[in-house]
Scaffold this motif. Structure first.
Motif, PDB file in Angstrom:
ATOM      1  N   LYS A 193       0.827  -1.203   0.000  1.00  0.00           N
ATOM      2  CA  LYS A 193       0.000   0.000   0.000  1.00  0.00           C
ATOM      3  C   LYS A 193       0.864   1.258   0.000  1.00  0.00           C
ATOM      4  O   LYS A 193       0.529   2.259  -0.648  1.00  0.00           O
ATOM      5  CB  LYS A 193      -0.931  -0.004   1.214  1.00  0.00           C
ATOM      6  CG  LYS A 193      -1.948  -1.125   1.230  1.00  0.00           C
ATOM      7  CD  LYS A 193      -2.970  -0.999   0.113  1.00  0.00           C
ATOM      8  CE  LYS A 193      -4.008   0.062   0.412  1.00  0.00           C
ATOM      9  NZ  LYS A 193      -5.090   0.069  -0.610  1.00  0.00           N
ATOM     10  N   GLN A 194       1.993   1.197   0.710  1.00  0.00           N
ATOM     11  CA  GLN A 194       2.908   2.336   0.719  1.00  0.00           C
ATOM     12  C   GLN A 194       3.524   2.552  -0.661  1.00  0.00           C
ATOM     13  O   GLN A 194       3.623   3.683  -1.142  1.00  0.00           O
ATOM     14  CB  GLN A 194       4.012   2.119   1.758  1.00  0.00           C
ATOM     15  CG  GLN A 194       4.928   3.318   1.964  1.00  0.00           C
ATOM     16  CD  GLN A 194       4.205   4.477   2.623  1.00  0.00           C
ATOM     17  OE1 GLN A 194       3.704   4.355   3.722  1.00  0.00           O
ATOM     18  NE2 GLN A 194       4.122   5.602   1.927  1.00  0.00           N
ATOM     19  N   ALA A 195       3.919   1.465  -1.307  1.00  0.00           N
ATOM     20  CA  ALA A 195       4.485   1.566  -2.650  1.00  0.00           C
ATOM     21  C   ALA A 195       3.451   2.098  -3.642  1.00  0.00           C
ATOM     22  O   ALA A 195       3.785   2.921  -4.519  1.00  0.00           O
ATOM     23  CB  ALA A 195       5.012   0.211  -3.107  1.00  0.00           C
ATOM     24  N   LEU A 196       2.229   1.642  -3.525  1.00  0.00           N
ATOM     25  CA  LEU A 196       1.173   2.141  -4.415  1.00  0.00           C
ATOM     26  C   LEU A 196       0.975   3.638  -4.247  1.00  0.00           C
ATOM     27  O   LEU A 196       0.817   4.360  -5.240  1.00  0.00           O
ATOM     28  CB  LEU A 196      -0.136   1.399  -4.127  1.00  0.00           C
ATOM     29  CG  LEU A 196      -0.208  -0.055  -4.587  1.00  0.00           C
ATOM     30  CD1 LEU A 196      -1.413  -0.756  -3.963  1.00  0.00           C
ATOM     31  CD2 LEU A 196      -0.294  -0.133  -6.112  1.00  0.00           C
ATOM     32  N   LYS A 197       1.034   4.094  -3.025  1.00  0.00           N
ATOM     33  CA  LYS A 197       0.860   5.527  -2.757  1.00  0.00           C
ATOM     34  C   LYS A 197       2.039   6.328  -3.268  1.00  0.00           C
ATOM     35  O   LYS A 197       1.860   7.397  -3.885  1.00  0.00           O
ATOM     36  CB  LYS A 197       0.685   5.740  -1.261  1.00  0.00           C
ATOM     37  CG  LYS A 197       0.508   7.197  -0.850  1.00  0.00           C
ATOM     38  CD  LYS A 197       0.331   7.300   0.656  1.00  0.00           C
ATOM     39  CE  LYS A 197       0.192   8.771   1.080  1.00  0.00           C
ATOM     40  NZ  LYS A 197       0.043   8.894   2.554  1.00  0.00           N
ATOM     41  N   ASP A 198       3.268   5.822  -3.030  1.00  0.00           N
ATOM     42  CA  ASP A 198       4.470   6.580  -3.386  1.00  0.00           C
ATOM     43  C   ASP A 198       4.756   6.571  -4.883  1.00  0.00           C
ATOM     44  O   ASP A 198       5.150   7.605  -5.452  1.00  0.00           O
ATOM     45  CB  ASP A 198       5.689   5.979  -2.670  1.00  0.00           C
ATOM     46  CG  ASP A 198       5.648   6.134  -1.176  1.00  0.00           C
ATOM     47  OD1 ASP A 198       4.832   6.934  -0.677  1.00  0.00           O
ATOM     48  OD2 ASP A 198       6.429   5.438  -0.505  1.00  0.00           O
ATOM     49  N   ILE A 199       4.621   5.420  -5.503  1.00  0.00           N
ATOM     50  CA  ILE A 199       5.124   5.218  -6.867  1.00  0.00           C
ATOM     51  C   ILE A 199       4.005   5.203  -7.905  1.00  0.00           C
ATOM     52  O   ILE A 199       4.183   5.702  -9.019  1.00  0.00           O
ATOM     53  CB  ILE A 199       5.912   3.897  -6.957  1.00  0.00           C
ATOM     54  CG1 ILE A 199       7.012   3.844  -5.878  1.00  0.00           C
ATOM     55  CG2 ILE A 199       6.501   3.715  -8.351  1.00  0.00           C
ATOM     56  CD1 ILE A 199       8.059   4.925  -6.002  1.00  0.00           C
ATOM     57  N   PHE A 200       2.881   4.624  -7.549  1.00  0.00           N
ATOM     58  CA  PHE A 200       1.835   4.407  -8.544  1.00  0.00           C
ATOM     59  C   PHE A 200       0.619   5.306  -8.344  1.00  0.00           C
ATOM     60  O   PHE A 200      -0.419   5.094  -8.969  1.00  0.00           O
ATOM     61  CB  PHE A 200       1.427   2.935  -8.529  1.00  0.00           C
ATOM     62  CG  PHE A 200       2.582   2.014  -8.809  1.00  0.00           C
ATOM     63  CD1 PHE A 200       3.066   1.841 -10.080  1.00  0.00           C
ATOM     64  CD2 PHE A 200       3.207   1.328  -7.757  1.00  0.00           C
ATOM     65  CE1 PHE A 200       4.152   1.002 -10.340  1.00  0.00           C
ATOM     66  CE2 PHE A 200       4.291   0.494  -8.004  1.00  0.00           C
ATOM     67  CZ  PHE A 200       4.761   0.326  -9.301  1.00  0.00           C
ATOM     68  N   ASN A 201       0.744   6.271  -7.413  1.00  0.00           N
ATOM     69  CA  ASN A 201      -0.287   7.293  -7.206  1.00  0.00           C
ATOM     70  C   ASN A 201      -1.656   6.699  -6.944  1.00  0.00           C
ATOM     71  O   ASN A 201      -2.672   7.147  -7.487  1.00  0.00           O
ATOM     72  CB  ASN A 201      -0.361   8.223  -8.432  1.00  0.00           C
ATOM     73  CG  ASN A 201       0.942   8.939  -8.687  1.00  0.00           C
ATOM     74  OD1 ASN A 201       1.561   9.463  -7.774  1.00  0.00           O
ATOM     75  ND2 ASN A 201       1.388   8.944  -9.949  1.00  0.00           N
ATOM     76  N   ASP A 202      -1.653   5.672  -6.121  1.00  0.00           N
ATOM     77  CA  ASP A 202      -2.917   5.017  -5.775  1.00  0.00           C
ATOM     78  C   ASP A 202      -3.748   5.923  -4.866  1.00  0.00           C
ATOM     79  O   ASP A 202      -3.240   6.477  -3.910  1.00  0.00           O
ATOM     80  CB  ASP A 202      -2.645   3.695  -5.045  1.00  0.00           C
ATOM     81  CG  ASP A 202      -3.922   3.001  -4.673  1.00  0.00           C
ATOM     82  OD1 ASP A 202      -4.751   2.784  -5.562  1.00  0.00           O
ATOM     83  OD2 ASP A 202      -4.109   2.661  -3.473  1.00  0.00           O
TER      84      ASP A 202
END
Length: 474
Positions: free
Chosen positions: A465-474
């Motif tokens: 979830k952190q990666a989605l927020k940081d990298i993939f603009n989730d």
């Protein structure tokens, strides 16, 4: 070469959870595993004799039942079936009696006699509020809670030592039962926060039981891998990742590895301060594990223990506390606290007809190579006279062998690091997001991040979830 949005290194429960969470968002995810099977701590093998299937590490799964992430998946469609023993955990005493944890809080309290009222007062409010705080308890600690009152009620109790909570009870039964729960913390029972894991395991039991996967813990790993593949994910075995250059290009890489291995793999890609923090991560007690092929069920003196999925062997609270304190000090108790599981009582696929398996471990100093099989066998025999006569074959793992089996188990530490007051909020380092490293696009999602050890997948879920927020603009 195939193009991937994200790569996950390591297919333990957290690596699988991270890969699934990313793949669910429509990303192209590559999951890499060094061994020929997925699973990390969720593997099953014929360790003793042909036809006897032993769980190599994890065996009984209260955290699996409690995990919001695992509950959200339809893993039964991928072959996962749970068995629920009537007695979740038994704690026998030398006189043949035993205390027991049942899924029913009422039944557990009623069988604790004079301490039933105190048990109910302690656990009933926590069990009722668990669904409002479980995602916080099983996740990063440094975040704003949605239910601060319920969380504070849990926090004020779990920050206490196991010994402080035990003072609420007066009978050997309630105190003994509690000692077995607290000893899962792998820190002295007198230490602050040692009660936290005891509370989580007990509440999880009253909420969803302590289930056993039919066919072995490997079935959980296989079901998760099947679910991942059904989403279009790519799984690649026999792939050792030694440095970042071993990996194809991707926007994010998530590592289900220990801080020590993260340092080796990522090296100078991490900042000097972050590397310094990782090097300070402290590992805790190791385990010495024994598996047995048995000619018959274990002949526990206690009828309750003969019906339990898990049996905690250590005697009184004071005996368990003294033994765990000795291990913490680098010593070896004559009568170690033993965690024993008897899966074949409930699952006849684990052994040939009429035969059974035994699974046990005790805590030892980190990195110990001392052979504890006789001490563990003696402790089982103490509560089950005649046990030795049922043994057909034995297999053991010392801490070094456990680390070879799973490199994340540094010195035999299956919890990914000490879970004490010093590392409760800075696991593996003190950062607002414990999953994000100092290098953009690199994350750690192992049991060395919150909420720690256990088959729950929540570390992987939150890292993804952190990666989605940081990298993939989730």
């Amino acid at each position: 070469m195939d193009k991937y949005d994200a790569i996950v290194v390591g297919s333990g429960p957290n690596g699988l959870a991270a890969a699934i969470t990313l793949q669910q968002q429509g990303l192209q995810v590559l999951l890499l595993e060094a061994k020929d099977t997925v699973g990390g701590g969720m593997r099953t093998a014929e360790l003793t004799l042909p036809g006897f299937h032993h769980d190599v590490c994890s065996a009984v799964h209260p955290m699996g039942a409690a995990s919001p992430f695992l509950r959200s998946l339809s893993l039964h469609e991928f072959g996962l079936e749970y068995i629920h023993p009537e007695v979740l955990a038994a704690h026998p005493f030398g006189d043949g009696t035993a205390a027991a944890l049942y899924q029913s809080l009422d039944l557990t309290a009623s069988e604790l006699g004079a301490d039933g009222k105190a048990y109910r007062a302690l656990f009933e409010p926590l069990v009722k509020s668990w669904s409002r705080i479980d995602t916080h308890i099983l996740g990063p600690m440094l975040k704003i809670p949605s239910n601060p009152i319920a969380l504070a009620r849990f926090g004020l109790k779990s920050l206490q030592s196991g010994k402080q909570i035990a003072a609420r009870f007066h009978t050997k039964e309630a105190r003994g039962l509690w000692s077995g729960m607290v000893a899962h913390s792998m820190i002295p029972l007198e230490d602050l926060t040692s009660s936290a894991i005891g509370f989580v395991l007990t509440i999880a039991g009253h909420q969803g039981g302590w289930p056993i996967p039919k066919g072995g813990s490997q079935r959980i790993a296989d079901a998760l891998a099947g679910y991942f593949r059904s989403l279009g994910g790519t799984l690649q075995n026999h792939t050792h990742v030694r440095t970042l250059v071993d990996l194809p290009d991707a926007k994010a890489v998530l590592f289900d590895v220990s801080p020590r291995h993260l340092l080796r793999i990522c090296g100078d890609s991490l900042s000097s301060f972050y590397r310094w923090q990782l090097k300070r991560h402290r590992y805790g007690m190791g385990v010495f594990k024994v598996d047995w092929a048995l000619s018959e069920p274990v002949p526990f003196k206690s009828a309750v223990a003969r019906k339990a999925g898990v049996v905690h062997l250590g005697g009184t609270f004071d005996e368990v506390a003294a033994g765990e304190r000795q291990v913490w000090q680098g010593k070896y108790p004559d009568k170690p606290f033993v965690l024993f599981a008897q899966q074949s009582i409930f699952d006849d696929s684990r052994a040939p007809a009429g035969k059974h398996t035994g699974w046990a471990y005790c805590h030892v100093p980190n990195g110990s190579t001392k052979d504890m099989r006789e001490a563990i066998t003696d402790q089982v025999e103490r509560f089950a006279p005649g046990f030795r006569d049922t043994i057909l074959a034995t297999h053991t793992f010392n801490t070094a062998e456990m680390e070879v089996y799973n490199p994340n188990y540094i010195g035999g530490d299956i919890n990914g690091g000490v879970v004490n007051i010093a590392q409760l909020f800075n696991r593996p380092v003190l950062r607002f997001s414990p999953y994000r490293t100092s290098a953009r696009g690199i994350y750690i999602c192992s049991a060395s991040t919150p909420p720690g050890g256990g088959v729950h997948g929540m570390s992987g879920y939150y890292a993804a979830k952190q990666a989605l927020k940081d990298i993939f603009n989730d």
